[in-house]
Design a protein around this motif. Structure first.
Motif, PDB file in Angstrom:
ATOM      1  N   GLU A 111      61.137  36.504  14.421  1.00 15.17           N
ATOM      2  CA  GLU A 111      61.262  35.313  13.582  1.00 15.17           C
ATOM      3  C   GLU A 111      60.697  35.616  12.192  1.00 15.17           C
ATOM      4  OE1 GLU A 111      60.095  30.580  13.675  1.00 15.17           O
ATOM      5  OE2 GLU A 111      59.059  31.949  15.023  1.00 15.17           O
ATOM      6  N   ASN A 112      61.503  35.347  11.170  1.00 17.30           N
ATOM      7  CA  ASN A 112      61.089  35.519   9.771  1.00 17.30           C
ATOM      8  C   ASN A 112      60.578  36.932   9.477  1.00 17.30           C
ATOM      9  OD1 ASN A 112      61.711  32.812   9.228  1.00 17.30           O
ATOM     10  ND2 ASN A 112      59.664  32.162   9.820  1.00 17.30           N
ATOM     11  N   GLY A 113      61.204  37.954  10.046  1.00 16.15           N
ATOM     12  CA  GLY A 113      60.818  39.333   9.775  1.00 16.15           C
ATOM     13  C   GLY A 113      59.605  39.817  10.542  1.00 16.15           C
ATOM     14  N   LEU A 114      59.112  39.000  11.477  1.00 15.48           N
ATOM     15  CA  LEU A 114      57.967  39.386  12.308  1.00 15.48           C
ATOM     16  C   LEU A 114      58.394  39.452  13.766  1.00 15.48           C
ATOM     17  CD1 LEU A 114      55.171  37.146  10.736  1.00 15.48           C
ATOM     18  CD2 LEU A 114      55.591  39.576  10.322  1.00 15.48           C
ATOM     19  N   LEU A 115      58.097  40.574  14.407  1.00 10.03           N
ATOM     20  CA  LEU A 115      58.363  40.742  15.831  1.00 10.03           C
ATOM     21  C   LEU A 115      57.059  40.486  16.576  1.00 10.03           C
ATOM     22  CD1 LEU A 115      60.210  41.598  18.187  1.00 10.03           C
ATOM     23  CD2 LEU A 115      59.473  43.961  17.755  1.00 10.03           C
ATOM     24  N   SER A 116      57.019  39.428  17.381  1.00  9.89           N
ATOM     25  CA  SER A 116      55.826  39.074  18.161  1.00  9.89           C
ATOM     26  C   SER A 116      56.064  39.442  19.615  1.00  9.89           C
ATOM     27  CB  SER A 116      55.539  37.573  18.073  1.00  9.89           C
ATOM     28  OG  SER A 116      55.279  37.200  16.749  1.00  9.89           O
ATOM     29  N   ILE A 117      55.138  40.204  20.177  1.00  7.11           N
ATOM     30  CA  ILE A 117      55.236  40.634  21.571  1.00  7.11           C
ATOM     31  C   ILE A 117      54.023  40.085  22.311  1.00  7.11           C
ATOM     32  CG2 ILE A 117      55.358  42.605  23.144  1.00  7.11           C
ATOM     33  CD1 ILE A 117      56.475  44.180  20.676  1.00  7.11           C
ATOM     34  N   GLY A 118      54.276  39.281  23.338  1.00  4.36           N
ATOM     35  CA  GLY A 118      53.201  38.682  24.116  1.00  4.36           C
ATOM     36  C   GLY A 118      52.823  39.554  25.292  1.00  4.36           C
ATOM     37  N   LEU A 119      51.523  39.664  25.546  1.00  2.00           N
ATOM     38  CA  LEU A 119      51.007  40.431  26.671  1.00  2.00           C
ATOM     39  C   LEU A 119      49.991  39.566  27.415  1.00  2.00           C
ATOM     40  CD1 LEU A 119      50.971  42.521  23.946  1.00  2.00           C
ATOM     41  CD2 LEU A 119      50.779  44.101  25.812  1.00  2.00           C
ATOM     42  N   SER A 120      49.915  39.727  28.721  1.00  2.00           N
ATOM     43  CA  SER A 120      48.901  39.011  29.494  1.00  2.00           C
ATOM     44  C   SER A 120      48.012  40.026  30.189  1.00  2.00           C
ATOM     45  CB  SER A 120      49.544  38.068  30.509  1.00  2.00           C
ATOM     46  OG  SER A 120      50.250  38.792  31.487  1.00  2.00           O
ATOM     47  N   ARG A 121      46.729  39.705  30.224  1.00  3.09           N
ATOM     48  CA  ARG A 121      45.731  40.562  30.858  1.00  3.09           C
ATOM     49  C   ARG A 121      45.347  39.965  32.197  1.00  3.09           C
ATOM     50  NH1 ARG A 121      41.231  41.698  26.295  1.00  3.09           N
ATOM     51  NH2 ARG A 121      41.624  39.575  25.697  1.00  3.09           N
ATOM     52  N   PRO A 122      45.199  40.792  33.209  1.00  5.96           N
ATOM     53  CA  PRO A 122      44.735  40.259  34.490  1.00  5.96           C
ATOM     54  C   PRO A 122      43.236  39.951  34.415  1.00  5.96           C
ATOM     55  CG  PRO A 122      44.958  42.625  34.635  1.00  5.96           C
ATOM     56  CD  PRO A 122      45.474  42.222  33.271  1.00  5.96           C
ATOM     57  N   LYS A 123      42.821  39.010  35.213  1.00  2.00           N
ATOM     58  CA  LYS A 123      41.391  38.698  35.315  1.00  2.00           C
ATOM     59  C   LYS A 123      40.690  39.875  35.981  1.00  2.00           C
ATOM     60  CE  LYS A 123      41.258  34.150  34.361  1.00  2.00           C
ATOM     61  NZ  LYS A 123      40.585  33.586  33.270  1.00  2.00           N
ATOM     62  N   ALA A 124      39.548  40.257  35.420  1.00  4.28           N
ATOM     63  CA  ALA A 124      38.771  41.351  36.002  1.00  4.28           C
ATOM     64  C   ALA A 124      38.070  40.850  37.262  1.00  4.28           C
ATOM     65  CB  ALA A 124      37.748  41.863  35.005  1.00  4.28           C
ATOM     66  N   GLU A 125      38.229  41.594  38.327  1.00  3.30           N
ATOM     67  CA  GLU A 125      37.588  41.236  39.581  1.00  3.30           C
ATOM     68  C   GLU A 125      36.505  42.254  39.894  1.00  3.30           C
ATOM     69  OE1 GLU A 125      40.321  40.846  42.800  1.00  3.30           O
ATOM     70  OE2 GLU A 125      41.694  39.591  41.654  1.00  3.30           O
ATOM     71  N   SER A 126      35.378  41.754  40.313  1.00  2.00           N
ATOM     72  CA  SER A 126      34.282  42.634  40.702  1.00  2.00           C
ATOM     73  C   SER A 126      34.361  42.848  42.210  1.00  2.00           C
ATOM     74  CB  SER A 126      32.940  41.990  40.330  1.00  2.00           C
ATOM     75  OG  SER A 126      31.891  42.808  40.768  1.00  2.00           O
ATOM     76  N   VAL A 127      34.579  44.090  42.596  1.00  5.79           N
ATOM     77  CA  VAL A 127      34.708  44.415  44.009  1.00  5.79           C
ATOM     78  C   VAL A 127      33.580  45.378  44.378  1.00  5.79           C
ATOM     79  CG1 VAL A 127      36.176  45.479  45.758  1.00  5.79           C
ATOM     80  CG2 VAL A 127      37.202  44.140  43.914  1.00  5.79           C
ATOM     81  N   VAL A 128      32.815  44.996  45.388  1.00  8.30           N
ATOM     82  CA  VAL A 128      31.754  45.853  45.898  1.00  8.30           C
ATOM     83  C   VAL A 128      32.125  46.206  47.331  1.00  8.30           C
ATOM     84  CG1 VAL A 128      29.310  46.010  46.480  1.00  8.30           C
ATOM     85  CG2 VAL A 128      30.023  44.755  44.445  1.00  8.30           C
ATOM     86  N   ARG A 129      32.150  47.505  47.605  1.00  2.89           N
ATOM     87  CA  ARG A 129      32.486  47.973  48.946  1.00  2.89           C
ATOM     88  C   ARG A 129      31.326  48.799  49.466  1.00  2.89           C
ATOM     89  NH1 ARG A 129      37.147  52.116  49.418  1.00  2.89           N
ATOM     90  NH2 ARG A 129      35.907  53.364  50.790  1.00  2.89           N
ATOM     91  N   THR A 130      30.865  48.506  50.647  1.00  2.00           N
ATOM     92  CA  THR A 130      29.769  49.250  51.258  1.00  2.00           C
ATOM     93  C   THR A 130      30.357  50.352  52.131  1.00  2.00           C
ATOM     94  OG1 THR A 130      28.423  47.256  51.275  1.00  2.00           O
ATOM     95  CG2 THR A 130      27.725  49.061  52.713  1.00  2.00           C
ATOM     96  N   ILE A 131      29.848  51.546  51.934  1.00  2.00           N
ATOM     97  CA  ILE A 131      30.292  52.704  52.709  1.00  2.00           C
ATOM     98  C   ILE A 131      29.239  52.986  53.764  1.00  2.00           C
ATOM     99  CG2 ILE A 131      30.975  55.141  52.597  1.00  2.00           C
ATOM    100  CD1 ILE A 131      32.726  53.184  50.911  1.00  2.00           C
ATOM    101  N   GLU A 132      29.679  53.037  55.008  1.00  2.00           N
ATOM    102  CA  GLU A 132      28.753  53.295  56.103  1.00  2.00           C
ATOM    103  C   GLU A 132      28.319  54.757  56.065  1.00  2.00           C
ATOM    104  OE1 GLU A 132      28.615  53.265  60.993  1.00  2.00           O
ATOM    105  OE2 GLU A 132      30.441  52.653  59.951  1.00  2.00           O
ATOM    106  N   ILE A 133      27.034  54.959  56.224  1.00  2.00           N
ATOM    107  CA  ILE A 133      26.473  56.307  56.285  1.00  2.00           C
ATOM    108  C   ILE A 133      26.195  56.607  57.745  1.00  2.00           C
ATOM    109  CG2 ILE A 133      24.573  57.818  55.593  1.00  2.00           C
ATOM    110  CD1 ILE A 133      24.194  55.931  53.172  1.00  2.00           C
ATOM    111  N   ILE A 134      26.755  57.702  58.222  1.00  2.65           N
ATOM    112  CA  ILE A 134      26.529  58.069  59.614  1.00  2.65           C
ATOM    113  C   ILE A 134      25.670  59.324  59.670  1.00  2.65           C
ATOM    114  CG2 ILE A 134      28.663  57.012  60.438  1.00  2.65           C
ATOM    115  CD1 ILE A 134      29.918  59.791  60.430  1.00  2.65           C
ATOM    116  N   SER A 135      24.978  59.471  60.742  1.00  3.86           N
ATOM    117  CA  SER A 135      24.167  60.661  60.972  1.00  3.86           C
ATOM    118  C   SER A 135      25.046  61.700  61.641  1.00  3.86           C
ATOM    119  CB  SER A 135      22.974  60.292  61.867  1.00  3.86           C
ATOM    120  OG  SER A 135      22.313  61.453  62.299  1.00  3.86           O
ATOM    121  N   LYS A 136      24.906  62.934  61.250  1.00  5.87           N
ATOM    122  CA  LYS A 136      25.728  63.991  61.836  1.00  5.87           C
ATOM    123  C   LYS A 136      25.440  64.135  63.330  1.00  5.87           C
ATOM    124  CE  LYS A 136      27.538  68.470  60.815  1.00  5.87           C
ATOM    125  NZ  LYS A 136      27.619  69.555  59.901  1.00  5.87           N
TER     126      LYS A 136
END
Length: 151
Positions: A111-136
């Motif tokens: 429009e009027n010599g300007l090209l506008s491109i819209g972008l959307s960002r995903p919401k940042a999610e905080s993910v914590v995963r616990t890794i089980e530690i096993i004894s050999k």
């Protein structure tokens, strides 16, 4: 021979693709045409606005290629004009922007010599995963690969 790179820290694992993206972006950063703005919109989005005066919609292309937003413009010259002065050249361009994972293109408007491109960002999610530690000594025998610390 080892290369001195930005991502040579032993704590940055698997970031080789980012280094390649930065190298590719640095190569195209020198050209200032067409000028552009990047705006943050209120709805967790971005807007890139390029000044593309003289280009029609048919002479512009907006694509996404391997996590890069690529805008190309190619004007066609008609040979039936005689110029007394030529200050506005028919010029082609390519402008690329590296996109983060999850960025979506919502649309493009000329429009009027300007090209506008819209972008959307995903919401940042905080993910914590616990890794089980096993004894050999107490490790279950399930046929899984063992991690060996012997040298």
């Amino acid at each position: 021979m080892t290369r001195n790179t930005t991502f040579n820290s032993p704590f940055l694992l698997g970031f080789e693709h980012l280094e390649r993206l930065l190298e590719r972006t640095a190569k195209t950063a020198g050209d200032g045409y067409p000028p552009y703005n990047i705006e943050e919109t209120e709805a967790d989005g971005l807007r890139i606005i390029l000044a593309v005066a003289g280009f029609s919609r048919e002479e512009l292309a907006v694509t996404v290629e391997e996590n890069q937003l690529v805008i190309r413009g190619k004007q066609t010259e008609s040979g039936d004009k005689t110029f007394l002065h030529r200050g506005i050249a028919a010029r082609q361009f390519q402008r690329a922007f590296v996109l983060a994972e999850g960025i979506e293109i919502t649309g493009a408007v000329l429009e009027n010599g300007l090209l506008s491109i819209g972008l959307s960002r995903p919401k940042a999610e905080s993910v914590v995963r616990t890794i089980e530690i096993i004894s050999k000594d107490n490790a279950p025998k399930r046929g899984a690969k063992e991690i060996s610390h012997e040298r």
